[in-house]
Write an enzyme that holds these catalytic residues in place. Structure first.
Site, PDB file in Angstrom:
ATOM      1  N   HIS A  47      -3.290   4.222  -2.400  1.00 14.17           N
ATOM      2  CA  HIS A  47      -4.104   3.308  -1.905  1.00 14.17           C
ATOM      3  C   HIS A  47      -4.814   4.010  -0.587  1.00 14.17           C
ATOM      4  CE1 HIS A  47      -1.533   0.193  -3.784  1.00 14.17           C
ATOM      5  NE2 HIS A  47      -2.378  -0.040  -4.211  1.00 14.17           N
ATOM      6  N   SER A 103       3.008   1.041  -6.804  1.00 19.78           N
ATOM      7  CA  SER A 103       3.945  -0.116  -6.112  1.00 19.78           C
ATOM      8  C   SER A 103       5.090  -0.387  -6.899  1.00 19.78           C
ATOM      9  CB  SER A 103       2.879  -1.429  -6.017  1.00 19.78           C
ATOM     10  OG  SER A 103       1.913  -1.060  -5.243  1.00 19.78           O
ATOM     11  N   ARG A 104       4.971  -0.097  -8.170  1.00 20.06           N
ATOM     12  CA  ARG A 104       6.247  -0.432  -9.324  1.00 20.06           C
ATOM     13  C   ARG A 104       7.234   0.696  -9.237  1.00 20.06           C
ATOM     14  NH1 ARG A 104       2.121  -2.920 -12.711  1.00 20.06           N
ATOM     15  NH2 ARG A 104       2.479  -5.257 -12.698  1.00 20.06           N
ATOM     16  N   LEU A 135       0.738  -1.391   0.090  1.00 21.00           N
ATOM     17  CA  LEU A 135       0.040  -0.066   0.040  1.00 21.00           C
ATOM     18  C   LEU A 135       0.982   1.362  -0.046  1.00 21.00           C
ATOM     19  CD1 LEU A 135      -2.898  -1.187   2.747  1.00 21.00           C
ATOM     20  CD2 LEU A 135      -2.760  -1.491   0.040  1.00 21.00           C
TER      21      LEU A 135
HETATM   22  O1  PAF Z   1      -5.357  -1.808  -9.189  1.00 25.13           O
HETATM   23  C1  PAF Z   1      -5.189  -2.928  -8.755  1.00 25.13           C
HETATM   24  O2  PAF Z   1      -4.565  -2.782  -7.818  1.00 25.13           O
HETATM   25  C2  PAF Z   1      -5.691  -4.158  -9.323  1.00 25.13           C
HETATM   26  O3  PAF Z   1      -5.645  -4.010 -10.889  1.00 25.13           O
HETATM   27  C3  PAF Z   1      -6.931  -4.558  -8.928  1.00 25.13           C
HETATM   28  C4  PAF Z   1      -8.160  -3.553  -9.229  1.00 25.13           C
HETATM   29  C5  PAF Z   1      -6.813  -4.696  -7.240  1.00 25.13           C
HETATM   30  C6  PAF Z   1      -7.434  -5.963  -9.337  1.00 25.13           C
HETATM   31  O4  PAF Z   1      -6.281  -6.760  -9.093  1.00 25.13           O
END
Ligand code: PAF
Length: 281
Positions: A37, A186-187, A33
């Protein structure tokens, strides 16, 4: 905060909330996260009685040569952040829960799934739509939250929800940037210090595009060409630089109303995407 790993345990918890008439906000994630997020979780917290966050690195949305194995996984840290953000349930299913042996069904938002990122990530959006549909069925949230960094994903989920008649209220939330302007992802963890500096060219390119449009450029191909030239000085590969209609995701020729400038590039081994909506009057 409860951390559950099975559908049964998830639904037992959810039943308790529902019998009390409590509303449920859902934030599907792949974990690791970040501020993006957290902005979704905070909004879900404000708008619902209960908040459920799923953490599942979905194998079906990674191509065979993509980063499924090395995708960052950090459940302890994620749980700490969720607890702090007053999440009620974290759902962390194993892949075998979501995709039992002989799983055969998928959800394909056909046209949208083939545009933009769909061109060099075949099957990616089918994997996304399938897992999101399944999670919607299990959680049955009142509202679900997605970030607009993954703009195409948002369009696809909206279409999927409409086509399949999900009654969830979809909330698409603004892209969040880190302090230096890089879109939170995250990348970003994969980038070396030198790569990160080069990656900042994405946002600079988008701002240049916006400036061109604001100063009167109306030919989309010209904006795209200029941004491609600019980006090619910094990134290792350009997957696309495009000006599209924000609803249909189709290329536009003349810029009018609102357009989305969308870019996907590779810096080192890391694929990065970004976008900016621009409105002209
Ligand atoms: O955006 C993301 O993190 C992913 O594509 C999701 C929506 C959780 C589906 O795996």
């Amino acid at each position: 905060m409860k951390c559950v790993i099975t559908r049964g345990a998830l639904q037992r918890q959810l039943r308790r909330f529902r019998t009390r008439g409590e509303s449920i906000g859902f934030v599907p994630t792949m974990g690791d996260l970040h501020v993006g997020h957290l902005s979704l979780i905070h909004r879900a917290r404000r708008e619902n009685d209960r908040v459920v966050v799923s953490i599942f690195v979905n194998p079906k949305q990674f191509g065979p040569n993509e980063d499924y194995r090395r995708y960052p996984r950090n459940l302890k840290r994620d749980a700490r952040l969720c607890r702090r953000a007053k999440v009620d349930i974290i759902f962390t299913p194993a892949a075998a829960q979501i995709y039992p042996a002989d799983f055969q069904t998928s959800v394909d938002v056909e046209r949208f799934g083939k545009l933009l990122c769909g061109k060099d990530r075949p099957g990616h959006f089918k994997g996304v739509a399938t897992v999101v549909a399944k999670l919607f069925h299990w959680v049955v949230p009142d509202r679900a939250y997605f970030g607009l960094k993954d703009y195409q994903q948002a369009v696809i989920i909206r279409q999927m929800a409409r086509d399949l008649g999900f009654s969830v209220g979809l909330r698409f939330c603004p892209l969040v940037r880190e302090g230096d302007g890089l879109a939170a992802s995250s990348r970003n963890r994969y980038l070396s210090v030198e790569e990160r500096k080069r990656a900042l060219a994405l946002y600079s390119a988008l701002k240049r595009g916006r400036e061109l449009i604001r100063r009167g450029t109306r030919e989309a191909a010209l904006v795209e060409r200029k941004l491609r030239n600019y980006l090619s000085r910094f990134v290792d590969r350009i997957h696309y630089v495009t000006v599209v209609d924000p609803d249909s995701l189709e290329n536009v020729r003349r810029i009018r109303g609102s357009v989305l400038i969308a870019v996907a590039v590779r810096v080192g081994k890391t694929r990065l995407i970004d976008n900016l909506k621009v409105s002209v009057h």
